[in-house]
Design a protein around this motif. Sequence first.
Motif: not given
Length: 107
Positions: A22-48
């Motif tokens: 859940k924390s990693s997924a939330f970090e993915a949202i925050n990264a996407a909100k900041a425009g860092d889509f590479e980090k967002a995708d990385e955090k979604l994979k981490e969540s997975d």
Amino acid sequence: MGEQEQNLEVIMGLIINGGNAKSSAFEAINAAKAGDFEKADEKLKESDGFLTEAHNVQTGMLTEEAKGNHAKVSLLTVHSQDHIMNAITFRDLAGEIVDLYKKMAEK
């Protein structure tokens, strides 16, 4: 290690992996909100990855149940399953939110 300690270890593993997912997924949202889509995708994979760990533990529990080794169900056991289900739901929603931010950035 006794059976009770082993069960507690399994349950805590589920809670920890659910919380981390859940924390990693939330970090993915925050990264996407900041425009860092590479980090967002990385955090979604981490969540997975955390959810995969939890799923493997659940599979082990189900396998034992199928063998006739019934686990004692406690409130903590129920809580751990609830934690995982919430993490799965949050991860799914986070993926959708990240996609929305990506589409908004394209415009």
